[in-house]
Design a protein around this motif. Structure first.
Motif, PDB file in Angstrom:
ATOM      1  N   SER A   1      35.550  37.055  39.813  1.00 44.55           N
ATOM      2  CA  SER A   1      36.769  37.065  38.882  1.00 44.55           C
ATOM      3  C   SER A   1      37.250  38.572  38.198  1.00 44.55           C
ATOM      4  O   SER A   1      38.345  38.543  38.151  1.00 44.55           O
ATOM      5  CB  SER A   1      36.493  35.917  37.791  1.00 44.55           C
ATOM      6  OG  SER A   1      35.339  36.015  37.216  1.00 44.55           O
ATOM      7  N   PRO A   2      36.264  39.359  37.863  1.00 41.64           N
ATOM      8  CA  PRO A   2      36.835  40.556  37.385  1.00 41.64           C
ATOM      9  C   PRO A   2      37.585  41.349  38.534  1.00 41.64           C
ATOM     10  O   PRO A   2      38.588  41.845  38.310  1.00 41.64           O
ATOM     11  CB  PRO A   2      35.623  41.629  36.923  1.00 41.64           C
ATOM     12  CG  PRO A   2      34.611  40.520  37.059  1.00 41.64           C
ATOM     13  CD  PRO A   2      34.961  39.344  38.125  1.00 41.64           C
TER      14      PRO A   2
ATOM     15  N   MET B   1      33.800  43.405  28.724  1.00 41.49           N
ATOM     16  CA  MET B   1      33.709  44.788  29.110  1.00 41.49           C
ATOM     17  C   MET B   1      34.871  45.725  28.591  1.00 41.49           C
ATOM     18  O   MET B   1      34.475  47.051  28.920  1.00 41.49           O
ATOM     19  CB  MET B   1      33.707  44.814  30.912  1.00 41.49           C
ATOM     20  CG  MET B   1      32.759  45.712  31.553  1.00 41.49           C
ATOM     21  SD  MET B   1      32.481  44.828  33.141  1.00 41.49           S
ATOM     22  CE  MET B   1      30.481  44.446  32.666  1.00 41.49           C
ATOM     23  N   MET B   2      36.051  45.262  28.530  1.00 43.57           N
ATOM     24  CA  MET B   2      37.165  46.171  28.343  1.00 43.57           C
ATOM     25  C   MET B   2      37.206  46.293  26.760  1.00 43.57           C
ATOM     26  O   MET B   2      38.073  46.849  26.181  1.00 43.57           O
ATOM     27  CB  MET B   2      38.598  45.318  28.898  1.00 43.57           C
ATOM     28  CG  MET B   2      38.524  45.085  30.463  1.00 43.57           C
ATOM     29  SD  MET B   2      38.821  46.741  31.100  1.00 43.57           S
ATOM     30  CE  MET B   2      40.303  47.315  30.647  1.00 43.57           C
TER      31      MET B   2
ATOM     32  N   GLY C   1      37.124  36.399  30.288  1.00 45.54           N
ATOM     33  CA  GLY C   1      36.139  36.919  31.182  1.00 45.54           C
ATOM     34  C   GLY C   1      35.973  38.545  31.478  1.00 45.54           C
ATOM     35  O   GLY C   1      34.737  38.733  31.449  1.00 45.54           O
ATOM     36  N   ILE C   2      36.893  39.291  31.123  1.00 47.09           N
ATOM     37  CA  ILE C   2      36.897  40.740  31.349  1.00 47.09           C
ATOM     38  C   ILE C   2      36.818  41.232  29.933  1.00 47.09           C
ATOM     39  O   ILE C   2      36.339  42.654  29.782  1.00 47.09           O
ATOM     40  CB  ILE C   2      37.558  41.280  32.518  1.00 47.09           C
ATOM     41  CG1 ILE C   2      38.946  41.329  31.924  1.00 47.09           C
ATOM     42  CG2 ILE C   2      37.351  40.689  33.747  1.00 47.09           C
ATOM     43  CD1 ILE C   2      39.739  42.259  32.739  1.00 47.09           C
TER      44      ILE C   2
ATOM     45  N   LEU D   1      29.424  46.304  38.787  1.00 48.29           N
ATOM     46  CA  LEU D   1      30.685  45.511  39.292  1.00 48.29           C
ATOM     47  C   LEU D   1      30.888  46.029  40.769  1.00 48.29           C
ATOM     48  O   LEU D   1      31.554  45.550  41.641  1.00 48.29           O
ATOM     49  CB  LEU D   1      31.650  45.876  38.405  1.00 48.29           C
ATOM     50  CG  LEU D   1      32.036  45.180  37.252  1.00 48.29           C
ATOM     51  CD1 LEU D   1      33.026  45.654  36.361  1.00 48.29           C
ATOM     52  CD2 LEU D   1      32.197  43.797  37.462  1.00 48.29           C
TER      53      LEU D   1
ATOM     54  N   PHE E   1      41.136  39.570  38.859  1.00 45.69           N
ATOM     55  CA  PHE E   1      41.890  39.701  37.660  1.00 45.69           C
ATOM     56  C   PHE E   1      42.537  41.122  37.850  1.00 45.69           C
ATOM     57  O   PHE E   1      43.794  41.468  37.871  1.00 45.69           O
ATOM     58  CB  PHE E   1      41.190  39.734  36.290  1.00 45.69           C
ATOM     59  CG  PHE E   1      41.999  39.807  35.260  1.00 45.69           C
ATOM     60  CD1 PHE E   1      42.822  38.820  34.546  1.00 45.69           C
ATOM     61  CD2 PHE E   1      42.049  41.241  34.539  1.00 45.69           C
ATOM     62  CE1 PHE E   1      43.536  39.233  33.489  1.00 45.69           C
ATOM     63  CE2 PHE E   1      42.831  41.545  33.392  1.00 45.69           C
ATOM     64  CZ  PHE E   1      43.517  40.493  32.876  1.00 45.69           C
ATOM     65  N   VAL E   2      41.606  42.107  38.018  1.00 48.87           N
ATOM     66  CA  VAL E   2      42.196  43.596  37.891  1.00 48.87           C
ATOM     67  C   VAL E   2      43.052  43.861  39.283  1.00 48.87           C
ATOM     68  O   VAL E   2      44.197  44.367  39.243  1.00 48.87           O
ATOM     69  CB  VAL E   2      40.851  44.583  38.202  1.00 48.87           C
ATOM     70  CG1 VAL E   2      41.444  46.010  37.973  1.00 48.87           C
ATOM     71  CG2 VAL E   2      40.088  44.360  36.476  1.00 48.87           C
TER      72      VAL E   2
ATOM     73  N   MET F   1      44.754  43.315  28.648  1.00 53.80           N
ATOM     74  CA  MET F   1      43.404  43.536  29.389  1.00 53.80           C
ATOM     75  C   MET F   1      42.221  43.087  28.553  1.00 53.80           C
ATOM     76  O   MET F   1      41.255  42.500  28.910  1.00 53.80           O
ATOM     77  CB  MET F   1      43.175  44.614  30.422  1.00 53.80           C
ATOM     78  CG  MET F   1      44.095  44.727  31.450  1.00 53.80           C
ATOM     79  SD  MET F   1      43.912  46.109  32.208  1.00 53.80           S
ATOM     80  CE  MET F   1      42.411  45.864  33.487  1.00 53.80           C
TER      81      MET F   1
ATOM     82  N   THR G   1      28.988  43.443  44.594  1.00 56.79           N
ATOM     83  CA  THR G   1      29.360  43.649  43.131  1.00 56.79           C
ATOM     84  C   THR G   1      28.590  42.738  42.220  1.00 56.79           C
ATOM     85  O   THR G   1      27.437  42.113  43.141  1.00 56.79           O
ATOM     86  CB  THR G   1      30.974  42.667  42.951  1.00 56.79           C
ATOM     87  OG1 THR G   1      31.332  42.929  41.683  1.00 56.79           O
ATOM     88  CG2 THR G   1      30.798  41.299  43.370  1.00 56.79           C
TER      89      THR G   1
END
Lengths: 387, 383
Positions: free
Chosen positions: A252-253, B337-338, B333-334, B248, A256-257, B328, A334
């Motif tokens: 999912s990361p 981290m952001m 979910g992210i 990641l 998304f990005v 973001m 990942t």
């Protein structure tokens, strides 16, 4: 009547520099999109293709992952072995494997630091229950020895993962004695070792999980429910395939990005294509008027210019696909949020990925081409002829 | 008419083209700014002064291995260590397993958490209320706002790693320099609720005397536990966070390749526009030269035009990037981290400079060709 395709092709070759620059811009966008889609396709393949439809994974009630604390009591293994529908080996023993999972930190061999790797501890029965896993070098570990076998991807991505090397796990070093290949399943991110040896190291009273092999897919489904409903066990059974498929959330990361990046780049490319098409239309305004005088309708002019724009972006898509080909099959990793360790997978340019990339390019071409084509079709013939 | 206004008027004389070019360059540079901002936040910034003073001590094998709580006093006795607090990752579910309902939960010691996290602020009465309630918890202000929590609310967390469900009561809301998406609860709850990890904790947060003492303190802590059955790995909070990012995947290579693709795409767009614009003006160039403009002057005029356009594109991109970065950092979910990723002046300046450089580079060839062109041919040109 439609304007001949030849007209558009000739025009694209006539304005070489504009065609090359615009389609290269689109190619870069397509490359980025393919890259991201191929990453996700590889990740999906690794998780969705994992697990055997005959295997039932057993966890403590309420646990969602093999790494969860507390698990399957040793006493429950004999109960599971006697459940109806369990496949048996040559000696008539029920095929049930008690397993443990540990996470260790290993240095990558490209010097980019360390990362977490999952080590699975099991018995030879556990290995036999996963027929897709094949030994490609060395041998399997000997029960009772501090020996481990690594997957092909671990072998290629990490230092200290060659046959003859040793790794520090728990209370001492374990020797690498073999390399296995799983054909891209989730076990590709794992190291395997002997569970009884581990138990004496860590003094663990329970297993993390158990794996039961059913005789056929129908009894696998029945076994799953039987384990969950058995009051003696207080455990939860699920199909191994379902368990792994849930872990695709690891992507999912990236998703998304990646989607964000692809969309922003696509918008930029759309405007660039629009610019080129507006210039093409302006440049040919008298030509277009002449076509109209000859008898081509507004709609055929519109179609023709939209088509030209799509052609431009298809050219870009072709270049983009070719640019990405060398990366197909590249292995990367990942974080898997379920195990807190690395999920290894490879880039896969599947037919779906390539088709999506082409569709993506066509959409860019359509968006870039419609406004200029509309403009071309709407111009008054007389005004345009006088230009 | 001054040369500046000449350039400005020419840059925007074909409005549609200029706007399309601006948008195209703007979107590309927007992406570049976002990527640079992430890069900066992950790899360049040192974090807050307080963060630079902190270390994380964990089991050498991995975060999933526990350390005995008794190690805490041993760490406290090491010179250079000011405060120590234990933290344990609970990893439970709030409501369901949807990513938007995900946040971090740590079991910790309410007496000392805020002594180590010196940059977290909480009203003293709320802190006191939490310290008195074994089933109490505190949450980040942004997290509380997101879920609409008020002091006194019940927050049920379903255990997935541990066979234990928490029934927490919100006793306090703290603010942190950057959103943490974290809830802290009293570790006694976990300790007494699940016998198997009694006396065990996930890791320790350590506050050192000063940022310069951090490397030495890390070394000393690891040395103290080297010959035990639970060797430790101590590193600065920053390095610890970088480990997560590194997990990641190869984030650096990913960001760099996207930046390269974006800059190259911008170059193409800008070069294409300038080539089209200059070709249209072949006759004008000849006219300028007849009026006495030198080749150098013509080259300069066209290049400044491209630089103007591309810099404005860079500015637009930088402004748009701030919006995207905001989105973001609040994405499900992210967001965790952001949290520390914020736009800053330096990246905006870099985006504009990249725009200007790309403009200059892309216009050089067409502008140079135009400036070298023959006057008579130019005047005869039918565009």
């Amino acid at each position: 009547m439609a304007v001949p395709i030849q007209y558009n092709i000739r025009n694209l070759t006539l304005r070489k520099s504009a065609t090359v620059m615009t389609s290269l811009g689109i190619a870069l966008t397509v490359t980025t999109a393919i890259f991201i889609m191929a990453l996700l396709a590889g990740l999906n393949a690794a998780f969705k293709g994992s697990g055997d439809p005959l295997n039932v994974l057993v966890l403590r009630k309420g646990a969602t992952a093999e790494l969860s604390a507390g698990g399957v009591d040793r006493d429950s293994l004999p109960i599971m072995k006697e459940l109806p529908g369990v496949a048996r080996d040559a000696q008539g023993q029920g095929l049930v494997s008690g397993e443990d999972l540990l996470v260790v930190v290993l240095p990558r061999n490209d010097g980019t630091g360390e990362t977490n790797v999952t080590v699975r501890f099991l018995t030879p029965t556990g290995i036999a229950m996963r027929p897709e896993v094949k030994l490609v070098a060395g041998r399997w570990f000997t029960p009772g020895q501090r020996e481990i076998v690594v997957s092909k991807s671990i072998h290629s991505r990490f230092a200290q993962a060659n046959i003859g090397d040793s790794m520090w796990i728990g209370k001492g070093p374990w020797n690498v004695v073999g390399i296995f290949d799983t054909g891209g399943s989730a076990h590709d991110s794992e190291i395997w070792g002997d569970i009884n040896q581990l138990s004496s190291d860590f003094d663990r009273p329970t297993y993390n999980s158990a794996l039961i092999r059913a005789t056929d897919p129908v009894s696998a489904d029945a076994l799953k429910n039987r384990v969950s409903d058995d009051q003696r066990l207080k455990l939860n059974g699920m199909l191994e395939t379902e368990y792994w498929a849930k872990q695709t959330s690891s992507g999912s990361p990236i998703k998304f990005v990646g989607t964000l990046v692809a969309i922003i780049m696509a918008i930029g490319s759309c405007f660039a294509a629009m610019n080129t098409m507006y210039a093409a239309v302006a440049y040919r305004s008298r030509e277009i008027a002449t076509l109209r005088v000859i008898g081509f309708s507004r709609s055929s002019i519109l179609t023709s210019f939209v088509f030209e724009s799509v052609l431009l972006s298809l050219l870009g898509a072709a270049v983009g696909i070719v640019l990405m080909l060398p990366f197909n099959g590249m292995t990367t990793g990942t974080n898997n949020p379920v195990t807190f360790s690395e999920a290894v997978f490879s880039l896969r340019m599947t037919p779906e990925v390539v088709i999506s990339a082409v569709v993506f390019a066509i959409v860019m071409g359509l968006f870039g081409g419609i406004a200029p084509a509309w403009h071309a079709a709407r111009r008054e013939i007389l005004v345009a002829l006088r230009d | 008419m001054t040369l500046v206004s000449f350039v400005r008027k020419n840059a925007f004389r074909n409005k549609r083209r200029s706007i399309l070019t601006l948008l195209s360059i703007g979107f590309s540079l927007l992406l570049l700014t976002v990527m640079m901002t992430i890069w900066r936040a992950f790899f360049l910034s040192d974090g807050s002064a307080e963060s630079a003073q902190r270390l994380i001590v964990r089991h050498k094998v991995s975060l999933a291995q526990f350390l005995p709580i008794s190690d805490r006093e041993r760490i406290r006795s090491i010179p250079g260590v000011k405060q120590v607090v234990n933290e344990s990752w609970f990893g439970g579910q709030y409501k369901d397993d949807k990513p938007e309902n995900f946040f971090a939960q740590f079991g910790t010691d309410p007496q000392e958490l805020f002594l180590v996290m010196t940059d977290f602020h909480i009203p003293p009465d709320q802190l006191e209320a939490w310290q008195k309630d074994r089933a109490g918890c505190v949450a980040d202000a942004e997290l509380a706002a997101k879920h609409g929590w008020k002091i006194g609310d019940r927050i049920p967390i379903k255990g997935t790693i541990f066979p234990l469900n928490l029934e927490l009561t919100l006793r306090g809301i703290y603010t942190a320099p950057q959103a943490t998406e974290t809830l802290y609860f009293n570790n006694t709850y976990l300790d007494e609720g699940y016998a198997r990890i009694k006396g065990l904790v996930g890791f320790f947060g350590v506050l050192a005397d000063s940022p310069t003492a951090v490397p030495q303190v890390a070394k000393d802590i690891d040395a103290a536990f080297r010959n035990t059955d639970r060797p430790t790995k101590s590193e600065s909070e920053k390095a610890f966070n970088l480990d997560w990012i590194a997990m990641l995947g190869n984030v650096k290579a990913f960001i760099l390749s996207i930046c390269a693709a974006v800059v190259f795409a911008t170059l193409l767009v800008s070069a294409n526009t300038m080539a089209m614009s200059i070709r249209e003006r072949t006759r004008e160039v000849a006219l300028l030269k007849t009026l006495g403009f030198t080749r150098g002057a013509v080259l300069g005029l066209f290049m400044s035009e491209a630089v103007t356009l591309a810099s404005v594109g860079g500015l637009l991109g930088a402004v748009g990037a701030s919006g995207i970065i905001f989105l973001m950092s609040h994405a499900p979910g992210i967001g965790l981290m952001m949290g520390g990723v914020k736009p800053n002046v330096a990246t905006v300046v870099v985006a504009i400079l990249v725009g200007a450089t790309v403009g200059a580079l892309s216009s050089f060839v067409p502008a140079y060709n135009a400036s070298r062109g023959n006057i008579v041919d130019g005047l005869r040109h039918i565009g």
